[in-house]
Design a protein around this motif. Structure first.
Motif, PDB file in Angstrom:
ATOM      1  N   THR A  30     -15.253  17.209  88.788  1.00 39.53           N
ATOM      2  CA  THR A  30     -16.483  17.442  88.053  1.00 39.53           C
ATOM      3  C   THR A  30     -17.061  18.791  88.452  1.00 39.53           C
ATOM      4  O   THR A  30     -16.488  19.511  89.260  1.00 39.53           O
ATOM      5  N   VAL A  31     -18.187  19.135  87.860  1.00 43.46           N
ATOM      6  CA  VAL A  31     -18.909  20.350  88.218  1.00 43.46           C
ATOM      7  C   VAL A  31     -20.365  19.980  88.464  1.00 43.46           C
ATOM      8  O   VAL A  31     -21.029  19.447  87.583  1.00 43.46           O
ATOM      9  N   GLU A  32     -20.818  20.239  89.666  1.00 46.11           N
ATOM     10  CA  GLU A  32     -22.225  20.036  90.008  1.00 46.11           C
ATOM     11  C   GLU A  32     -22.956  21.346  89.742  1.00 46.11           C
ATOM     12  O   GLU A  32     -22.680  22.358  90.381  1.00 46.11           O
ATOM     13  N   GLN A  33     -23.855  21.329  88.784  1.00 43.27           N
ATOM     14  CA  GLN A  33     -24.527  22.571  88.394  1.00 43.27           C
ATOM     15  C   GLN A  33     -25.533  23.011  89.464  1.00 43.27           C
ATOM     16  O   GLN A  33     -26.576  22.401  89.626  1.00 43.27           O
ATOM     17  N   LYS A  34     -25.200  24.068  90.159  1.00 46.85           N
ATOM     18  CA  LYS A  34     -26.057  24.582  91.227  1.00 46.85           C
ATOM     19  C   LYS A  34     -26.847  25.782  90.728  1.00 46.85           C
ATOM     20  O   LYS A  34     -26.693  26.915  91.220  1.00 46.85           O
ATOM     21  N   LEU A  35     -27.680  25.530  89.731  1.00 48.33           N
ATOM     22  CA  LEU A  35     -28.484  26.593  89.150  1.00 48.33           C
ATOM     23  C   LEU A  35     -29.420  27.186  90.193  1.00 48.33           C
ATOM     24  O   LEU A  35     -30.054  26.470  90.960  1.00 48.33           O
ATOM     25  N   GLY A  36     -29.492  28.503  90.219  1.00 48.56           N
ATOM     26  CA  GLY A  36     -30.333  29.179  91.191  1.00 48.56           C
ATOM     27  C   GLY A  36     -29.619  29.508  92.482  1.00 48.56           C
ATOM     28  O   GLY A  36     -30.178  30.215  93.333  1.00 48.56           O
ATOM     29  N   GLY A  37     -28.406  28.990  92.658  1.00 42.80           N
ATOM     30  CA  GLY A  37     -27.635  29.299  93.855  1.00 42.80           C
ATOM     31  C   GLY A  37     -27.152  30.743  93.848  1.00 42.80           C
ATOM     32  O   GLY A  37     -27.073  31.390  92.803  1.00 42.80           O
ATOM     33  N   MET A  38     -26.805  31.239  95.015  1.00 41.05           N
ATOM     34  CA  MET A  38     -26.355  32.628  95.164  1.00 41.05           C
ATOM     35  C   MET A  38     -24.857  32.673  95.445  1.00 41.05           C
ATOM     36  O   MET A  38     -24.331  31.904  96.245  1.00 41.05           O
ATOM     37  N   ILE A  39     -24.183  33.606  94.775  1.00 40.25           N
ATOM     38  CA  ILE A  39     -22.772  33.849  95.046  1.00 40.25           C
ATOM     39  C   ILE A  39     -22.670  34.792  96.240  1.00 40.25           C
ATOM     40  O   ILE A  39     -23.240  35.891  96.213  1.00 40.25           O
ATOM     41  N   PRO A  40     -21.967  34.412  97.298  1.00 43.53           N
ATOM     42  CA  PRO A  40     -21.806  35.328  98.439  1.00 43.53           C
ATOM     43  C   PRO A  40     -21.114  36.622  97.986  1.00 43.53           C
ATOM     44  O   PRO A  40     -20.156  36.582  97.208  1.00 43.53           O
ATOM     45  N   LEU A  41     -21.581  37.739  98.468  1.00 41.38           N
ATOM     46  CA  LEU A  41     -21.037  39.026  98.044  1.00 41.38           C
ATOM     47  C   LEU A  41     -19.887  39.503  98.917  1.00 41.38           C
ATOM     48  O   LEU A  41     -19.262  40.526  98.620  1.00 41.38           O
ATOM     49  N   ASN A  42     -19.599  38.766  99.989  1.00 40.93           N
ATOM     50  CA  ASN A  42     -18.616  39.242 100.952  1.00 40.93           C
ATOM     51  C   ASN A  42     -17.322  38.441 100.982  1.00 40.93           C
ATOM     52  O   ASN A  42     -16.531  38.557 101.927  1.00 40.93           O
ATOM     53  N   LEU A  43     -17.063  37.616  99.956  1.00 45.54           N
ATOM     54  CA  LEU A  43     -15.838  36.830  99.947  1.00 45.54           C
ATOM     55  C   LEU A  43     -14.648  37.727  99.594  1.00 45.54           C
ATOM     56  O   LEU A  43     -14.652  38.382  98.548  1.00 45.54           O
ATOM     57  N   PRO A  44     -13.616  37.769 100.433  1.00 44.78           N
ATOM     58  CA  PRO A  44     -12.476  38.668 100.179  1.00 44.78           C
ATOM     59  C   PRO A  44     -11.537  38.143  99.101  1.00 44.78           C
ATOM     60  O   PRO A  44     -11.148  36.973  99.112  1.00 44.78           O
ATOM     61  N   LEU A  45     -11.178  39.014  98.190  1.00 45.10           N
ATOM     62  CA  LEU A  45     -10.266  38.697  97.095  1.00 45.10           C
ATOM     63  C   LEU A  45      -9.186  39.776  97.027  1.00 45.10           C
ATOM     64  O   LEU A  45      -9.316  40.845  97.622  1.00 45.10           O
ATOM     65  N   VAL A  46      -8.134  39.483  96.263  1.00 49.84           N
ATOM     66  CA  VAL A  46      -7.107  40.480  95.962  1.00 49.84           C
ATOM     67  C   VAL A  46      -6.995  40.567  94.454  1.00 49.84           C
ATOM     68  O   VAL A  46      -6.766  39.545  93.790  1.00 49.84           O
ATOM     69  N   ASP A  47      -7.184  41.756  93.881  1.00 49.38           N
ATOM     70  CA  ASP A  47      -7.141  41.871  92.422  1.00 49.38           C
ATOM     71  C   ASP A  47      -5.705  41.951  91.919  1.00 49.38           C
ATOM     72  O   ASP A  47      -4.748  41.925  92.702  1.00 49.38           O
ATOM     73  N   SER A  48      -5.554  42.060  90.611  1.00 52.39           N
ATOM     74  CA  SER A  48      -4.217  42.010  90.000  1.00 52.39           C
ATOM     75  C   SER A  48      -3.381  43.254  90.268  1.00 52.39           C
ATOM     76  O   SER A  48      -2.202  43.287  89.923  1.00 52.39           O
ATOM     77  N   LEU A  49      -3.972  44.263  90.899  1.00 50.31           N
ATOM     78  CA  LEU A  49      -3.223  45.444  91.309  1.00 50.31           C
ATOM     79  C   LEU A  49      -2.927  45.434  92.805  1.00 50.31           C
ATOM     80  O   LEU A  49      -2.401  46.402  93.355  1.00 50.31           O
ATOM     81  N   GLY A  50      -3.281  44.329  93.451  1.00 50.36           N
ATOM     82  CA  GLY A  50      -3.010  44.203  94.872  1.00 50.36           C
ATOM     83  C   GLY A  50      -4.067  44.819  95.768  1.00 50.36           C
ATOM     84  O   GLY A  50      -3.889  44.887  96.982  1.00 50.36           O
ATOM     85  N   ARG A  51      -5.174  45.251  95.202  1.00 49.59           N
ATOM     86  CA  ARG A  51      -6.231  45.870  96.000  1.00 49.59           C
ATOM     87  C   ARG A  51      -7.126  44.802  96.607  1.00 49.59           C
ATOM     88  O   ARG A  51      -7.456  43.815  95.962  1.00 49.59           O
ATOM     89  N   LYS A  52      -7.537  45.031  97.856  1.00 50.65           N
ATOM     90  CA  LYS A  52      -8.454  44.124  98.528  1.00 50.65           C
ATOM     91  C   LYS A  52      -9.883  44.454  98.100  1.00 50.65           C
ATOM     92  O   LYS A  52     -10.333  45.592  98.252  1.00 50.65           O
ATOM     93  N   VAL A  53     -10.564  43.469  97.555  1.00 52.76           N
ATOM     94  CA  VAL A  53     -11.935  43.659  97.076  1.00 52.76           C
ATOM     95  C   VAL A  53     -12.776  42.486  97.577  1.00 52.76           C
ATOM     96  O   VAL A  53     -12.248  41.545  98.172  1.00 52.76           O
ATOM     97  N   LYS A  54     -14.052  42.547  97.339  1.00 51.70           N
ATOM     98  CA  LYS A  54     -14.948  41.445  97.664  1.00 51.70           C
ATOM     99  C   LYS A  54     -15.722  41.035  96.420  1.00 51.70           C
ATOM    100  O   LYS A  54     -15.829  41.802  95.455  1.00 51.70           O
ATOM    101  N   THR A  55     -16.246  39.837  96.446  1.00 51.77           N
ATOM    102  CA  THR A  55     -16.966  39.333  95.274  1.00 51.77           C
ATOM    103  C   THR A  55     -18.107  40.267  94.870  1.00 51.77           C
ATOM    104  O   THR A  55     -18.415  40.389  93.683  1.00 51.77           O
ATOM    105  N   GLY A  56     -18.707  40.938  95.841  1.00 47.01           N
ATOM    106  CA  GLY A  56     -19.792  41.860  95.530  1.00 47.01           C
ATOM    107  C   GLY A  56     -19.375  43.016  94.645  1.00 47.01           C
ATOM    108  O   GLY A  56     -20.227  43.640  93.988  1.00 47.01           O
ATOM    109  N   HIS A  57     -18.081  43.294  94.594  1.00 45.01           N
ATOM    110  CA  HIS A  57     -17.582  44.368  93.729  1.00 45.01           C
ATOM    111  C   HIS A  57     -17.834  44.046  92.257  1.00 45.01           C
ATOM    112  O   HIS A  57     -17.985  44.951  91.428  1.00 45.01           O
ATOM    113  N   TYR A  58     -17.890  42.752  91.941  1.00 44.99           N
ATOM    114  CA  TYR A  58     -18.072  42.320  90.553  1.00 44.99           C
ATOM    115  C   TYR A  58     -19.511  41.903  90.259  1.00 44.99           C
ATOM    116  O   TYR A  58     -19.814  41.445  89.153  1.00 44.99           O
TER     117      TYR A  58
END
Length: 275
Positions: A30-58
């Protein structure tokens, strides 16, 4: 039907409800709607070009972002969801990469960068009306702790089925403000263009759409139970009442101003006749 029930309905077409119970593979999906919640900006991701980015980039403090959680090897739901999203986006006058961004994060920690890149290319090619789509729609992978954290922040409950080697999950779009605040969800496979537009304008906090768009959005309110925007009649009635009072005051103002200019004797107006 509430958001949770609607989300459960999209888990698997083959999942049948027996009696009053969901099958084991669908329980808790299911999905619990967490309206008003904040997305952390420092979660590490890897984009489709292999670059290391963080959620704050988006989340650049300038444009709203749509976040989806999917995975490339999903045999059914992800393909249907993203295909229909691409179809709705092509009917939208707001531009991916200019007016808003999309971030799709794989819930499969084993998904490779190459596979994510193939999936991105598949959907970017569908967005024929969005010339900046390649820059505006990111497909990223992440390690399991990051996926778990992001899913928890979004209230996205899913389950890995070791027997089928598939992830059972719901369809979800989360609309995020430029500052990273969760403003709205869409928990259906279909995304009506008008609803998509209203959600983006609201999430944009004034950065998306014209003043007319902002007024139209003001006339609607989000109903989490129906998972859609509904016409807010009382707001329009209130606006009409204010406008009516303003019109009456404007019409009476010349009379009141004229009365103030008339001299009085013993509390009564004294009018002189001019010959």
């Amino acid at each position: 039907m509430g958001p949770s029930a609607a989300a459960q309905d999209t888990v698997r077409d083959s999942a049948k409800v027996e009696g009053n119970f969901l099958p084991r593979e669908a329980q808790g999906i299911t999905v619990e709607q967490k309206l008003g919640g904040m997305i952390p900006l420092n979660l590490p991701l890897v984009d489709s070009l292999g670059r290391k980015v963080k959620t704050g980039h988006y989340l650049d403090s300038k444009r709203p972002t749509i976040i989806t959680l999917n995975y490339s090897n999903c045999p059914m739901l992800c393909n249907v969801q993203l295909n229909r999203l691409a179809d709705s986006l092509n009917k939208l006058d707001l531009q991916v990469g200019t007016d808003f961004q999309i971030l799709t994060v794989s819930i499969d920690p084993k998904e490779s960068t190459e596979r994510a890149r193939e999936t991105k290319q598949k959907y970017i090619e569908q967005l024929t009306n969005h010339p900046s789509a390649s820059d505006g729609w990111a497909f990223c992978t992440a390690k399991q702790p990051v996926i778990t954290k992001l899913a928890d922040v979004l209230g996205f409950r899913y389950r890995y089925d070791a027997r089928t080697k598939e992830y059972n999950h719901a369809a979800m779009l989360a609309f995020i403000s430029p500052e990273g605040v969760i403003s709205r969800y869409s928990l259906a496979i279909d995304f009506p263009t008008d609803q998509l537009r209203l959600a983006l304008i609201e999430a944009g906090e004034g950065t998306v759409g014209s003043p007319v768009d902002q007024f139209i959005q003001w006339c609607y309110s989000y109903d989490p139970d129906s998972n859609s925007y509904t016409w807010h009649a009382w707001r329009l009635m209130r606006l009409g009442g204010v406008a009516t009072i303003g019109l009456v005051l404007a019409c009476l103002a010349p009379y009141w101003l004229g009365r103030k200019g008339v001299p009085t004797v013993n509390g009564e107006s004294h009018l002189t006749e001019q010959e």
